[in-house]
Design an enzyme around this catalytic site. Structure first.
Site, PDB file in Angstrom:
ATOM      1  N   SER A  11       0.923  -1.056  -0.005  1.00  0.00           N
ATOM      2  CA  SER A  11      -0.003   0.056   0.001  1.00  0.00           C
ATOM      3  C   SER A  11       0.806   1.187   0.039  1.00  0.00           C
ATOM      4  CB  SER A  11      -0.847   0.044   1.294  1.00  0.00           C
ATOM      5  OG  SER A  11       0.060  -0.200   2.353  1.00  0.00           O
TER       6      SER A  11
ATOM      7  N   ALA B 206       6.306   0.832  -3.458  1.00  0.00           N
ATOM      8  CA  ALA B 206       5.337   0.057  -4.095  1.00  0.00           C
ATOM      9  C   ALA B 206       4.593   0.685  -5.228  1.00  0.00           C
ATOM     10  CB  ALA B 206       4.267  -0.802  -3.152  1.00  0.00           C
TER      11      ALA B 206
ATOM     12  N   LYS C 147      17.093  -0.497   1.409  1.00  0.00           N
ATOM     13  CA  LYS C 147      17.821   0.603   2.297  1.00  0.00           C
ATOM     14  C   LYS C 147      16.902   1.329   3.260  1.00  0.00           C
ATOM     15  CE  LYS C 147      18.387   5.185   0.249  1.00  0.00           C
ATOM     16  NZ  LYS C 147      19.260   6.218   0.104  1.00  0.00           N
TER      17      LYS C 147
ATOM     18  N   GLU D  68      21.208  18.030  -6.764  1.00  0.00           N
ATOM     19  CA  GLU D  68      19.782  17.895  -7.088  1.00  0.00           C
ATOM     20  C   GLU D  68      19.289  19.494  -6.754  1.00  0.00           C
ATOM     21  OE1 GLU D  68      17.906  13.794  -5.015  1.00  0.00           O
ATOM     22  OE2 GLU D  68      17.868  15.539  -3.786  1.00  0.00           O
TER      23      GLU D  68
ATOM     24  N   ASP E 217      22.169   9.694   3.000  1.00  0.00           N
ATOM     25  CA  ASP E 217      21.028   9.643   2.011  1.00  0.00           C
ATOM     26  C   ASP E 217      21.780   8.990   0.572  1.00  0.00           C
ATOM     27  OD1 ASP E 217      18.442   9.806   1.056  1.00  0.00           O
ATOM     28  OD2 ASP E 217      18.823  11.778   0.298  1.00  0.00           O
TER      29      ASP E 217
ATOM     30  N   HIS F 142      24.934   5.105  -2.566  1.00  0.00           N
ATOM     31  CA  HIS F 142      25.032   5.257  -4.073  1.00  0.00           C
ATOM     32  C   HIS F 142      26.221   5.891  -4.612  1.00  0.00           C
ATOM     33  CE1 HIS F 142      20.871   4.929  -3.390  1.00  0.00           C
ATOM     34  NE2 HIS F 142      20.498   6.001  -3.155  1.00  0.00           N
TER      35      HIS F 142
HETATM   36  N1  LIG Z   1       9.702   5.578  -1.205  1.00  0.00           N
HETATM   37  C1  LIG Z   1      10.866   5.516  -1.899  1.00  0.00           C
HETATM   38  O1  LIG Z   1      11.076   6.049  -3.103  1.00  0.00           O
HETATM   39  C2  LIG Z   1      12.023   4.682  -1.235  1.00  0.00           C
HETATM   40  C3  LIG Z   1      13.231   4.659  -1.880  1.00  0.00           C
HETATM   41  C4  LIG Z   1      14.267   4.068  -1.213  1.00  0.00           C
HETATM   42  C5  LIG Z   1      14.265   3.208  -0.211  1.00  0.00           C
HETATM   43  N2  LIG Z   1      13.059   3.224   0.334  1.00  0.00           N
HETATM   44  C6  LIG Z   1      12.636   2.092   1.376  1.00  0.00           C
HETATM   45  O2  LIG Z   1      11.535   1.278   0.967  1.00  0.00           O
HETATM   46  C7  LIG Z   1      10.831   0.883   2.384  1.00  0.00           C
HETATM   47  C8  LIG Z   1       9.508   1.295   2.027  1.00  0.00           C
HETATM   48  O3  LIG Z   1       9.437   2.643   1.798  1.00  0.00           O
HETATM   49  P1  LIG Z   1       8.017   3.464   1.518  1.00  0.00           P
HETATM   50  O4  LIG Z   1       8.320   4.792   1.355  1.00  0.00           O
HETATM   51  O5  LIG Z   1       7.192   2.697   0.615  1.00  0.00           O
HETATM   52  O6  LIG Z   1       7.551   3.420   2.985  1.00  0.00           O
HETATM   53  P2  LIG Z   1       5.996   3.665   3.657  1.00  0.00           P
HETATM   54  O7  LIG Z   1       5.118   4.011   2.402  1.00  0.00           O
HETATM   55  O8  LIG Z   1       6.022   4.565   4.772  1.00  0.00           O
HETATM   56  O9  LIG Z   1       5.291   2.188   4.154  1.00  0.00           O
HETATM   57  C9  LIG Z   1       5.098   1.155   3.182  1.00  0.00           C
HETATM   58  C10 LIG Z   1       3.883   0.517   4.037  1.00  0.00           C
HETATM   59  O10 LIG Z   1       4.302  -0.079   5.160  1.00  0.00           O
HETATM   60  C11 LIG Z   1       3.239   0.233   6.212  1.00  0.00           C
HETATM   61  N3  LIG Z   1       3.649   1.046   7.267  1.00  0.00           N
HETATM   62  C12 LIG Z   1       4.062   2.192   7.495  1.00  0.00           C
HETATM   63  N4  LIG Z   1       4.539   2.715   8.834  1.00  0.00           N
HETATM   64  C13 LIG Z   1       4.501   1.589   9.149  1.00  0.00           C
HETATM   65  C14 LIG Z   1       4.687   1.332  10.914  1.00  0.00           C
HETATM   66  N5  LIG Z   1       5.293   2.340  11.390  1.00  0.00           N
HETATM   67  N6  LIG Z   1       4.365   0.057  11.141  1.00  0.00           N
HETATM   68  C15 LIG Z   1       3.900  -0.863  10.296  1.00  0.00           C
HETATM   69  N7  LIG Z   1       3.482  -0.824   9.145  1.00  0.00           N
HETATM   70  C16 LIG Z   1       3.830   0.677   8.637  1.00  0.00           C
HETATM   71  C17 LIG Z   1       2.023   0.975   5.431  1.00  0.00           C
HETATM   72  O11 LIG Z   1       1.227  -0.013   4.943  1.00  0.00           O
HETATM   73  P3  LIG Z   1      -0.360  -0.626   5.739  1.00  0.00           P
HETATM   74  O12 LIG Z   1      -0.435   0.298   6.733  1.00  0.00           O
HETATM   75  O13 LIG Z   1      -1.334  -0.578   4.711  1.00  0.00           O
HETATM   76  O14 LIG Z   1       0.415  -1.885   6.331  1.00  0.00           O
HETATM   77  C18 LIG Z   1       2.658   1.445   4.317  1.00  0.00           C
HETATM   78  O15 LIG Z   1       1.866   1.534   3.163  1.00  0.00           O
HETATM   79  C19 LIG Z   1      11.375   1.450   3.274  1.00  0.00           C
HETATM   80  O16 LIG Z   1      12.514   0.616   3.883  1.00  0.00           O
HETATM   81  C20 LIG Z   1      12.249   2.630   2.672  1.00  0.00           C
HETATM   82  O17 LIG Z   1      13.502   3.233   3.393  1.00  0.00           O
HETATM   83  C21 LIG Z   1      11.705   3.913  -0.007  1.00  0.00           C
END
Ligand SMILES: NC(=O)c1ccc[n+]([C@@H]2O[C@H](COP(=O)([O-])OP(=O)(O)OC[C@H]3O[C@@H](n4cnc5c(N)ncnc54)[C@H](OP(=O)(O)O)[C@@H]3O)[C@@H](O)[C@H]2O)c1
Ligand SMILES: *[C@@H]1O[C@H](CO)[C@@H](O)[C@H](O)[C@H]1NC(C)=O
Ligand SMILES: *[C@@H]1O[C@H](CO)[C@@H](O)[C@H](O)[C@H]1NC(C)=O
Ligand SMILES: *[C@@H]1O[C@H](CO)[C@@H](O)[C@H](O)[C@H]1NC(C)=O
Length: 481
Positions: A23, A27, A159, A227, A246, A251
């Site tokens: 969600s 993703a 990461k 950036e 970061d 990277h």
């Molecule tokens: N976003 C990016 O572009 C990006 C880039 C590089 C790395 N990452 C890494 O990828 C991973 C996911 O990132 P994201 O940005 O997709 O994170 P996010 O949107 O904050 O979290 C993904 C999902 O995890 C669940 N969640 C969020 N906070 C939570 C909590 N405190 N406890 C339990 N579940 C929780 C939520 O789903 P539900 O509530 O539906 O379960 C949320 O939709 C992280 O490790 C992040 O560091 C992200």
């Protein structure tokens, strides 16, 4: 190295991919667009099953709507129909991350799919697109409830892998009893970029480059990350991260390593990562003496862009968080002794660019002594390009020197080709079990060992004041040329 670009591994039919946190932001922006990209280009086997897992009460339809704006057009068209087919492979299981019941439903979903397909040796890939605070919770539940006992299990982790040497080791310790090293795929998405993956090929498949790629010919090696935007809206995340964690420790260090390491003894995941670790071990831990400039962006000169501290999402109004850092250091080996290695990164700058620049030495004698030295440059972002600056004679009667670029801009060279995006490459690799472009734990250890003393200094009680530079400028004064 052999001719092939990666190890030939047969794809396993009826693979199950589970995306935890389906969600979320990652993703929708990366994972699903990459899976759809692979599918629409014929690179994702249609026998694959994709299961989304999260706590939210949402549907596959909702996920489809969320990721749609981030999906690329395919090279073959008809995307709407393909999107429809693709999402037939996807299902959703709602559940908590820390209790068994959701995982038991997940297991039922997986097992009924595998039974229907007559799978005897399951191949299950688990993608942890969740915050790092629950990595180990999810990993533990995967092992307990959905691990492929008689087959292959792979776990993809995003990461951050800790925020210093100690916490990175701590996380490794948590994973250790759960999965074998070859089952864990740690993503540094820069390693998925096609032009980063090309670095070893360019260096070692062109002997003239390889032969001049050393201290006798090269003046300096410089990596630049720029950036044009700040931490707007992400201040909460950025303030505890900073530019070094970061992009630099991961990277930029990866790019630099690929640009300076010795030739791997073979073209396989372990040989490539052995060569990286060998190179990283030739650097000394970074400290105050390696700092050239530290900065934080202030308001833009015309006042339209806020300073870092003006941002509502930055809660600590006295934060010394670095949005710009320039470092110089040395690689102590035969190839590089004495050559300055320069690494810079900044947000809120005048340009959007990631590049590496290999600056050749000036010739001090001969017919054209003092002429502009050559540079070998790779732009990774925004427009992948490799060029070499080259001296020639200007057209006409005199013999004035003229500098032009020997230029290989990929968009021109490979107009019709599908160039996979970083996440497309990485997910494909994980399906095939090729971990050459994933980060190994000993690589993490050395990279954190390098950066941890520097981080302790810039975040410690005697942290130096960052220089304030205007948003949209070239950064602090006094950066190296
Ligand atoms: N976003 C990016 O572009 C990006 C880039 C590089 C790395 N990452 C890494 O990828 C991973 C996911 O990132 P994201 O940005 O997709 O994170 P996010 O949107 O904050 O979290 C993904 C999902 O995890 C669940 N969640 C969020 N906070 C939570 C909590 N405190 N406890 C339990 N579940 C929780 C939520 O789903 P539900 O509530 O539906 O379960 C949320 O939709 C992280 O490790 C992040 O560091 C992200
Ligand atoms: C989940 O969402 C659906 C439709 O949006 C709704 O009908 C249902 O009551 C929700 N379930 C829960 C447990 O909130
Ligand atoms: C690259 O250069 C090194 C050192 O000059 C040499 O030992 C090696 O064989 C070269 N490799 C290739 C592929 O040219
Ligand atoms: C400079 O040119 C001279 C004469 O052409 C040559 O002997 C020398 O090796 C060159 N030096 C470099 C650093 O290329």
């Amino acid at each position: 190295m052999t001719q092939s670009a990666s190890e030939p591994v047969a794809f396993k039919k009826d693979t199950v991919l589970v995306i935890f946190g389906a969600s979320g932001d990652l993703a929708k922006k990366e994972t699903f667009p990459a899976l759809f990209g692979l599918y629409s280009e014929g690179a994702l086997d249609p026998s694959t099953k994709i299961i989304c897992y999260a706590r939210s009460n949402i549907t596959v339809q909702k996920i489809r709507e969320m990721c749609l704006p981030y999906c690329r057009k395919s090279t073959t068209g008809n995307d709407e129909a393909k999107m429809k087919e693709f999402f037939k492979m996807v299902s959703y299981v709602q559940g908590a991350y820390d209790t068994d019941d959701g995982y038991i439903r997940l297991r039922d979903e997986i097992e009924s799919f595998e039974a229907e397909r007559g799978v005897t040796e399951p191949h299950r890939v688990f993608y942890l697109a969740v915050p790092p605070s629950i990595f180990l919770t999810v990993a533990g539940q995967v092992k307990k409830n959905v691990y492929a006992e008689n087959g292959i299990t792979r776990v993809i982790v995003e990461k951050p892998f800790g925020d210093d040497l100690e916490s990175s080791r701590e996380m490794q310790k948590g994973f250790k009893p759960l999965f074998r090293p070859e089952e864990i795929f740690k993503i540094d998405h820069f390693l998925g970029k096609d032009d980063v993956r090309r670095l070893l090929t360019v260096r070692f498949a062109n002997p003239f480059l390889n032969q001049s790629w050393n201290k006798d010919n090269i003046e300096s090696v410089q990596v630049w990350f720029k950036e044009p935007f700040g931490a707007e809206g992400r201040g909460g995340f950025f303030d505890s991260t900073g530019i070094i964690r970061d992009v630099m420790q991961n990277h930029l260090l990866q790019i630099l390593t690929l640009a300076t390491m010795e030739e791997p003894v073979a073209n396989n995941a372990d040989a490539i990562r052995d060569a990286k670790v060998d190179l990283l071990k030739c650097m000394e831990p970074l400290g105050p003496e390696n700092i050239v400039a530290l900065g934080q962006y202030g308001r833009s000169v015309d006042g339209t862009k806020p300073s870092y501290l003006d941002d509502d999402t930055v809660l600590n109004k006295k934060s010394k968080c670095l949005t710009f850092t320039e470092l110089t250091f040395a690689i102590h080996n035969d190839r590089w002794e004495g050559v300055p290695i320069v690494m810079r990164a900044g947000k809120g700058l005048d340009e959007d660019r990631v590049e590496i620049r290999i600056k050749y030495k000036k010739n001090t004698s001969g017919m054209f002594k003092g002429c502009t030295p050559n540079e070998f440059v790779i732009h990774f972002h925004p427009k992948p390009t490799i060029y070499m600056t080259f001296n020639t004679k200007a057209p006409g009667f005199d013999d004035k020197l003229h500098q032009i670029n020997l230029d290989m801009t990929y968009a021109q060279e490979y107009k019709k080709d599908w160039v996979p995006e970083a996440y497309e490459c990485l997910i494909k690799d994980a399906f095939l079990g090729n971990s050459a472009n994933y980060v190994r734990d000993d690589e993490l250890d050395v990279s954190w060992a390098l950066f941890t003393p520097l981080l302790k200094y810039v975040e410690g009680p005697n942290a130096p004041e960052p220089e304030i530079y205007p948003y949209g400028s070239t950064g602090p004064k006094g950066i190296l040329e």
